[in-house]
Design an enzyme around this catalytic site. Structure first.
Site, PDB file in Angstrom:
ATOM      1  N   CYS A  63       9.619   0.813   1.921  1.00 51.40           N
ATOM      2  CA  CYS A  63       9.378   1.983   1.880  1.00 51.40           C
ATOM      3  C   CYS A  63      10.717   2.470   1.003  1.00 51.40           C
ATOM      4  O   CYS A  63      11.764   1.941   1.238  1.00 51.40           O
ATOM      5  CB  CYS A  63       9.495   2.693   2.972  1.00 51.40           C
ATOM      6  SG  CYS A  63      10.559   1.913   4.370  1.00 51.40           S
TER       7      CYS A  63
ATOM      8  N   ASN B  40       9.651  -3.259   7.962  1.00 50.08           N
ATOM      9  CA  ASN B  40       8.971  -2.863   6.540  1.00 50.08           C
ATOM     10  C   ASN B  40       9.914  -2.477   5.654  1.00 50.08           C
ATOM     11  O   ASN B  40      10.106  -1.202   5.757  1.00 50.08           O
ATOM     12  CB  ASN B  40       7.663  -2.105   7.133  1.00 50.08           C
ATOM     13  CG  ASN B  40       7.085  -1.478   5.669  1.00 50.08           C
ATOM     14  OD1 ASN B  40       7.263  -2.051   4.451  1.00 50.08           O
ATOM     15  ND2 ASN B  40       6.095  -0.653   5.874  1.00 50.08           N
TER      16      ASN B  40
END
Ligand SMILES: Cc1cc2nc3c(=O)[nH]c(=O)nc-3n(C[C@H](O)[C@H](O)[C@H](O)COP(=O)(O)OP(=O)(O)OC[C@H]3O[C@@H](n4cnc5c(N)ncnc54)[C@H](O)[C@@H]3O)c2cc1C
Ligand SMILES: Cc1cc2nc3c(=O)[nH]c(=O)nc-3n(C[C@H](O)[C@H](O)[C@H](O)COP(=O)(O)O)c2cc1C
Lengths: 305, 266
Positions: free
Chosen positions: A130, A127
């Site tokens: 962030c 991911n």
């Protein structure tokens, strides 16, 4: 003949092309199993970071007329406490489990990836949406070719699993980011994470999300996601997993036709129920049968012809 | 159209139920049933789940026990102040026919008092076991007496300051030995729920419990309230679950998850 709904990503076979998206439901191993039981072809647990985080105060999710805004703040119990949950899902879900990870620095990504890899997952998703805590403005890794590439390169060096880079849609040219992660060694790309958004209570002037700003998911994100997939498909040679607003079989078909090998579903759980995976698969199967597609592979990227 | 976001409502009045336990009444057109809960928002602070304890035309009530920062702030609010509300969420109880027993521990009686109201309207026989740490923490005593008759209310307190000294489960076991019970309902502390579900299950009496776990979204997306090992979302598939399901929820009475999702023993 009945169409073949199986999807294959980097040699991993899925019974159908719907995947539980990271951060929706998958807080625990049991929750991932529950999604699998309701038809998900694979599951991606909630992103795991280096240490325990509470995330933001509530509201963390609010609806608008075409989707949801979320700012959950990446709550998780930290990688050491999370390994048991992932293991539970791997043992009990009956479908491929794709751990998702995040970090505030490149080194943190590397550390979490290495620990997750001890469970021997076949695939992991990174991911990149962030904030980079070492960047002056806390810019997300996914917004910079350099940062995104460096994270993927480091993660690749730490794991045996194949690595999927999850990209953000809010970049001037998603092709350049896609090429950067491909060059850094990413084995596949997930497109996309949420798009920045905000909602305000018009009676009081208060932002509705406790974190004030958040990410748009659901139907409003779909055309953006389809466009990103279409662009990325032209730019790279690695497989793409679509994400963003898949709610019906047609939406999944749209992403596959733009170039996706499989699709993630998150917010669709709200609109269609936990068995959205089974529903979307059924609708996709019917659509394939009606339009003469025998396999997912055959349908992938047809819009580029 | 119902939209999953808080709507601003005014507090109508606040009533003291017991020591540290207050009921807040809000102007609201919401149609909420027993067992359901709402999310209450204090802008810029937090937003948390509370069971609906009163519902009538244009008004809903929730009963708050001050146990931490949020519930303490909520307890200090006064008539006229504004608050965000969304819901109702979750599955209500299913009222059965016959001889019913309801067991409320602490503010857990909130949802059961509403169920007792429906039972009273339908002339269903109800015995209520109301438990608390001590006399000063008992809620709804008069309300329940009015609904089902004083003779059908059993009070238990841990310290014996009111009713009989002991646990609600002691009273339940005696009732089961004495008479035929058709369905048991319980809401209260986790260990109490586990004990009640186990007793009912063993005695072959069907029942429902209302269970609490850390909730964030309230509508089944965030996954925070999924319980082990079956993974159901308490905010959607619960908070009311039947004894059969309760026996499958192995974490009941053992552990829950904190805001981060880390497990903590109960
Ligand atoms: C379905 C449901 C119905 C509830 N009904 C009532 C009710 O009728 N009356 C009442 O007083 N309380 C009720 N609660 C509990 C109430 O939400 C918590 O007491 C409150 O959130 C505590 O917050 P705090 O900041 O005051 O305390 P904290 O110090 O933050 O927490 C105290 C305790 O409450 C739990 N808690 C904290 N936040 C939450 C949350 N978001 N969701 C669930 N549990 C939480 C914590 O795990 C801890 O055990 C209910 C909870 C649920 C899930
Ligand atoms: C509540 C919520 C939490 C999310 N958490 C994460 C997360 O932890 N990691 C991640 O990679 N994506 C996360 N996402 C993004 C989703 O995985 C997905 O990319 C996005 O929601 C678009 O898909 P959808 O429209 O089907 O929900 C989250 C989305 C939502 C709505």
């Amino acid at each position: 003949m009945k169409p073949d709904l199986r999807a294959k990503i980097l040699g991993v076979e899925l019974g159908n092309p719907t995947i539980l998206a990271s951060g929706i439901m998958g807080v625990s191993g049991a929750a991932c199993c529950y999604a699998a039981k309701n038809g998900a072809g694979a599951v991606i647990p909630k992103s795991i970071g280096p240490k325990e985080r509470e995330g933001h105060a509530n509201p963390v999710l609010v609806e608008f007329d075409k989707g949801f805004l979320n700012a959950v703040g990446l709550p998780n119990s930290g990688v050491d406490n999370s390994l048991g949950e992932i293991e539970f899902a791997m043992k009990n879900s009956g479908v491929p489990v794709i751990p998702s990870l995040f970090g505030g620095t490149k080194e943190e990504f590397g550390m979490v990836a290495e620990k997750l890899d001890t469970l021997r997952p076949q695939l992991i998703e990174v991911n990149l949406s962030c904030p980079n805590t070492q960047d002056d403005f806390g810019l997300a890794f996914a917004l910079s070719e350099k940062d995104a590439g460096e994270v993927i390169k480091l993660v690749k060096s730490k794991v045996r699993a194949k690595v999927i880079a999850k990209l953000a849609p809010n970049v001037p040219d998603i092709k350049t980011i896609a090429r950067a992660v491909e060059k850094a060694g990413a084995d596949a790309i997930t497109a996309v994470n949420t798009m920045p958004g905000m909602a305000i209570d018009a009676k009081t002037g208060n932002p509705l999300l406790h974190n004030k700003q958040g990410g748009i998911s659901g139907p409003a994100l779909r055309p953006i996601a389809v466009n990103c997939i279409y662009e990325i498909y032209k730019a790279v040679n690695i497989p793409i997993i679509g994400a963003g607003g898949v709610t019906h079989g047609e939406d999944a078909a749209e992403m596959i036709m733009a170039g996706a090998a499989a699709v993630e579903i998150g917010t669709g759980i709200y609109y269609r129920g936990i068995d959205v995976f089974r529903k979307v698969s059924g609708e996709l199967e019917q659509l394939m049968a009606e339009n003469g597609y025998a396999t997912i592979k055959e349908m992938t990227g047809v819009s580029h012809r | 159209m119902k939209m999953e976001r808080p709507q601003i409502a005014a507090i109508k009045r606040v009533e003291e139920e017991a020591d540290g336990i207050k009921t807040i009444f809000l102007n609201s057109s919401m149609k909420a049933r027993h067992g359901q809960f709402i999310m209450l928002w204090l802008p810029r602070i937090d937003e948390k789940p509370f069971a609906v304890s009163y519902a009538s035309k244009g008004e809903i009530g929730i009963t708050v026990a001050a146990v931490g920062p949020f519930s303490e702030k909520l307890s200090l609010m006064r008539a006229g102040e504004k608050i965000g509300v969304r819901g109702p969420y979750g599955r209500p109880y299913t009222l059965a026919k016959g001889n019913l027993v309801m067991i409320g521990g602490g503010y857990g009686s909130a949802s059961l008092a509403m169920l007792a109201e429906e039972a009273a309207r339908k002339m269903t026989r109800v015995k209520f076991i109301l438990g608390a740490r001590s006399k000063s923490r008992l809620v709804y005593v008069e309300r329940i007496k009015r609904l089902i008759g004083e003779e059908n209310l059993t009070i238990t307190t841990d310290d014996g300051s009111a009713g009989r000294k002991g646990l609600v489960t002691d009273a339940l076991k005696e009732m089961i030995a004495r008479e035929k019970i058709d369905k048991i309902y319980a809401c209260g502390p986790d260990k109490m729920l586990k004990a009640v579900a186990s007793i009912g299950h063993e005695a072959g009496i069907p029942g429902e419990i209302s269970m609490e776990r850390y909730m964030k979204c309230g509508f089944g997306l965030c996954g925070h309230c999924c319980v082990d090992p079956i993974g159901i979302r308490l905010c959607v598939e619960g908070p009311v679950i039947d004894f059969g399901t309760a026996m499958q929820v192995k974490e009941l009475g053992l552990y829950h998850r904190l805001k981060s999702s880390r497990k903590e023993a109960i």
